[in-house]
Write a protein that holds these residues in place. Structure first.
Motif, PDB file in Angstrom:
ATOM      1  N   PHE A  76       1.017  -1.232  -0.080  1.00 53.68           N
ATOM      2  CA  PHE A  76      -0.010   0.037   0.092  1.00 53.68           C
ATOM      3  C   PHE A  76       0.672   1.173   0.013  1.00 53.68           C
ATOM      4  CE2 PHE A  76      -3.542  -2.684   1.835  1.00 53.68           C
ATOM      5  CZ  PHE A  76      -4.280  -2.603   0.850  1.00 53.68           C
ATOM      6  N   PHE A  77       1.950   1.161   0.790  1.00 52.41           N
ATOM      7  CA  PHE A  77       2.853   2.586   0.702  1.00 52.41           C
ATOM      8  C   PHE A  77       3.516   2.738  -0.642  1.00 52.41           C
ATOM      9  CE2 PHE A  77       6.928   4.723   1.700  1.00 52.41           C
ATOM     10  CZ  PHE A  77       6.337   5.779   2.157  1.00 52.41           C
ATOM     11  N   THR A  78       3.813   1.589  -1.223  1.00 53.68           N
ATOM     12  CA  THR A  78       4.279   1.554  -2.561  1.00 53.68           C
ATOM     13  C   THR A  78       3.282   2.279  -3.617  1.00 53.68           C
ATOM     14  OG1 THR A  78       5.778  -0.110  -2.220  1.00 53.68           O
ATOM     15  CG2 THR A  78       5.745   0.747  -4.511  1.00 53.68           C
ATOM     16  N   LEU A  79       2.241   1.773  -3.492  1.00 53.84           N
ATOM     17  CA  LEU A  79       1.074   2.513  -4.447  1.00 53.84           C
ATOM     18  C   LEU A  79       0.749   3.781  -4.102  1.00 53.84           C
ATOM     19  CD1 LEU A  79      -1.487  -0.523  -4.286  1.00 53.84           C
ATOM     20  CD2 LEU A  79      -0.222   0.176  -6.212  1.00 53.84           C
ATOM     21  N   ASP A 133      -5.648  13.906  -4.145  1.00 51.00           N
ATOM     22  CA  ASP A 133      -5.558  12.513  -4.791  1.00 51.00           C
ATOM     23  C   ASP A 133      -6.146  11.703  -3.767  1.00 51.00           C
ATOM     24  OD1 ASP A 133      -4.723   9.931  -5.685  1.00 51.00           O
ATOM     25  OD2 ASP A 133      -3.215  11.051  -6.579  1.00 51.00           O
ATOM     26  N   ALA A 134      -7.323  11.344  -3.763  1.00 52.29           N
ATOM     27  CA  ALA A 134      -8.159  10.649  -3.089  1.00 52.29           C
ATOM     28  C   ALA A 134      -7.686   9.187  -2.758  1.00 52.29           C
ATOM     29  CB  ALA A 134      -9.624  10.568  -3.139  1.00 52.29           C
ATOM     30  N   GLY A 161      -5.959   7.046   0.151  1.00 55.53           N
ATOM     31  CA  GLY A 161      -6.483   5.943   0.595  1.00 55.53           C
ATOM     32  C   GLY A 161      -5.282   4.864   0.874  1.00 55.53           C
ATOM     33  N   TYR A 162      -4.621   5.004  -0.185  1.00 53.64           N
ATOM     34  CA  TYR A 162      -3.448   3.997  -0.202  1.00 53.64           C
ATOM     35  C   TYR A 162      -2.501   4.227   1.107  1.00 53.64           C
ATOM     36  CZ  TYR A 162      -4.250   2.285  -5.055  1.00 53.64           C
ATOM     37  OH  TYR A 162      -4.814   1.756  -6.122  1.00 53.64           O
ATOM     38  N   ALA A 163      -2.405   5.274   1.214  1.00 50.40           N
ATOM     39  CA  ALA A 163      -1.249   5.907   2.550  1.00 50.40           C
ATOM     40  C   ALA A 163      -2.052   5.461   3.751  1.00 50.40           C
ATOM     41  CB  ALA A 163      -1.042   7.330   2.306  1.00 50.40           C
ATOM     42  N   LEU A 164      -3.102   5.718   3.800  1.00 48.90           N
ATOM     43  CA  LEU A 164      -3.948   5.406   5.097  1.00 48.90           C
ATOM     44  C   LEU A 164      -4.249   3.934   5.018  1.00 48.90           C
ATOM     45  CD1 LEU A 164      -6.684   8.135   5.064  1.00 48.90           C
ATOM     46  CD2 LEU A 164      -4.606   8.178   6.637  1.00 48.90           C
ATOM     47  N   ALA A 165      -4.341   2.972   4.026  1.00 50.71           N
ATOM     48  CA  ALA A 165      -4.164   1.761   4.333  1.00 50.71           C
ATOM     49  C   ALA A 165      -2.914   1.087   4.682  1.00 50.71           C
ATOM     50  CB  ALA A 165      -4.556   0.969   2.895  1.00 50.71           C
ATOM     51  N   ALA A 166      -1.689   1.757   4.237  1.00 44.34           N
ATOM     52  CA  ALA A 166      -0.568   1.483   4.751  1.00 44.34           C
ATOM     53  C   ALA A 166      -0.316   1.610   6.434  1.00 44.34           C
ATOM     54  CB  ALA A 166       0.504   2.079   4.108  1.00 44.34           C
ATOM     55  N   ALA A 167      -0.708   2.734   6.834  1.00 46.00           N
ATOM     56  CA  ALA A 167      -0.893   3.110   8.036  1.00 46.00           C
ATOM     57  C   ALA A 167      -1.902   2.346   8.995  1.00 46.00           C
ATOM     58  CB  ALA A 167      -1.617   4.580   8.402  1.00 46.00           C
ATOM     59  N   ALA A 168      -2.751   1.703   8.394  1.00 42.19           N
ATOM     60  CA  ALA A 168      -3.715   0.656   9.262  1.00 42.19           C
ATOM     61  C   ALA A 168      -2.739  -0.557   9.555  1.00 42.19           C
ATOM     62  CB  ALA A 168      -4.939   0.463   8.704  1.00 42.19           C
ATOM     63  N   CYS A 169      -2.249  -0.954   8.248  1.00 44.08           N
ATOM     64  CA  CYS A 169      -0.990  -2.160   8.294  1.00 44.08           C
ATOM     65  C   CYS A 169      -0.115  -1.893   9.280  1.00 44.08           C
ATOM     66  CB  CYS A 169      -0.746  -2.571   6.938  1.00 44.08           C
ATOM     67  SG  CYS A 169      -1.926  -3.038   5.783  1.00 44.08           S
ATOM     68  N   TRP A 170       0.581  -0.583   8.949  1.00 47.41           N
ATOM     69  CA  TRP A 170       1.715  -0.438  10.211  1.00 47.41           C
ATOM     70  C   TRP A 170       1.236  -0.585  11.732  1.00 47.41           C
ATOM     71  CZ3 TRP A 170       5.407   4.546   9.525  1.00 47.41           C
ATOM     72  CH2 TRP A 170       6.551   4.213  10.306  1.00 47.41           C
ATOM     73  N   ALA A 171       0.070  -0.158  11.795  1.00 46.47           N
ATOM     74  CA  ALA A 171      -0.548  -0.169  13.314  1.00 46.47           C
ATOM     75  C   ALA A 171      -0.495  -1.637  13.771  1.00 46.47           C
ATOM     76  CB  ALA A 171      -1.869   0.660  13.444  1.00 46.47           C
TER      77      ALA A 171
END
Length: 279
Positions: A72-75, A128-129, A133-143
């Motif tokens: 997700f972070f790479t996306l 850029d929604a 969204g990708y960055a926030l999904a990466a944040a959730a995975c990081w948590a």
């Protein structure tokens, strides 16, 4: 060592961006995960007796979270500047710190919220929604990654847990990447991604492991809170990405919230396995 780990993570991310045109974000992330999983498994060689009941399940779940975090972070990097993507992703560990056990930390939520608004600049209407969204999904995975790392680190010694979770992440990453790689992968790109996998995540994980033997969890967490600032500097130097005034202030707000939350709370123990690791 902690500073070198942060630098390696962000430099590895920045150097991956030019390969998006050839491999795509999924291909680049999947290939890095695949190499990292293979290298850590070969270097550490985990043994079955290292794991207690339920540890392997936790390692498998950690591998899924690791794959999601990196993919997700790479996306997000394919659509957002490195500093912005890193600051938004950092909301994951920041949320764990703000809303974990303990008091006196939620006051920093306002700084984090202000940072998000300044980073996304909704008043411009050019948000850029999908990238956010990708960055926030990466944040959730990081948590989730942090919580599972604490669980695995409390019960599995050394890097054995990582040597199981990373191959799982590598398999998942390669499954996502294979449709792109079958038609676009070349030998030079394959060896470049091997070097990038060594730069990040293999090197940062090893450096963090060594650094945590010498630092308290509070000191380590404070250093990790500076990661969005490192991402901004590396994005500027390597990719020529200059943040505007509002995103620059937004990154500062997220960094301040991270430092404040870390310094006013956290787990009482200084066990190295219990501090959050980076993406």
């Amino acid at each position: 060592m902690a500073v070198a780990a942060m630098s390696a993570v962000q430099l590895g991310s920045a150097l991956t961006v030019p390969l998006f045109d050839q491999l795509g974000p999924q291909g680049a992330a999947g290939l890095r995960l695949g190499w990292a999983g293979l290298l850590l498994f070969l270097f550490v060689r985990p043994r079955r007796r290292d794991f207690g009941r339920g540890d392997l399940r936790a390692c498998l779940a950690l591998g899924v979270a690791t794959a999601g975090m990196m993919l997700f972070f790479t996306l997000a990097l394919s659509r957002l500047p490195l500093g912005t993507a890193s600051a938004l992703e950092f909301l994951g560990p920041l949320a764990v710190s703000l809303y974990g056990p303990g008091r006196g930390r939620r006051v920093w939520t306002a700084s984090a919220a202000l940072g998000v608004v300044l980073l996304t600049e909704p008043w411009h209407g050019s948000l850029d929604a999908l990238g956010i969204g990708y960055a926030l999904a990466a944040a959730a995975c990081w948590a989730v990654y942090i919580l599972l790392t604490q669980r695995v680190g409390d019960s599995v010694t050394g890097l054995a847990g990582l040597a199981v979770s990373m191959p799982v992440a590598g398999v998942l990453g390669m499954l996502v990447a294979t449709p792109v790689l079958t038609s676009h992968l070349t030998w030079p790109a394959l060896w470049i991604m091997l070097a990038l996998a060594l730069l990040s995540p293999v090197l940062p994980f090893a450096l963090e492991f060594l650094a945590l033997r010498r630092l308290t969890t509070s000191a380590f967490g404070t250093l990790m809170s500076l990661e969005p600032a490192f991402a901004t500097v590396i994005g500027l130097l390597v990719l020529g990405q200059t943040p505007g005034p509002a995103p620059a202030v937004g990154i500062a707000c997220v960094v301040i919230a991270g430092i404040g939350a870390t310094r006013t709370g956290g787990r009482p123990t200084t066990d190295p396995a219990e501090a959050p690791a980076t993406s």
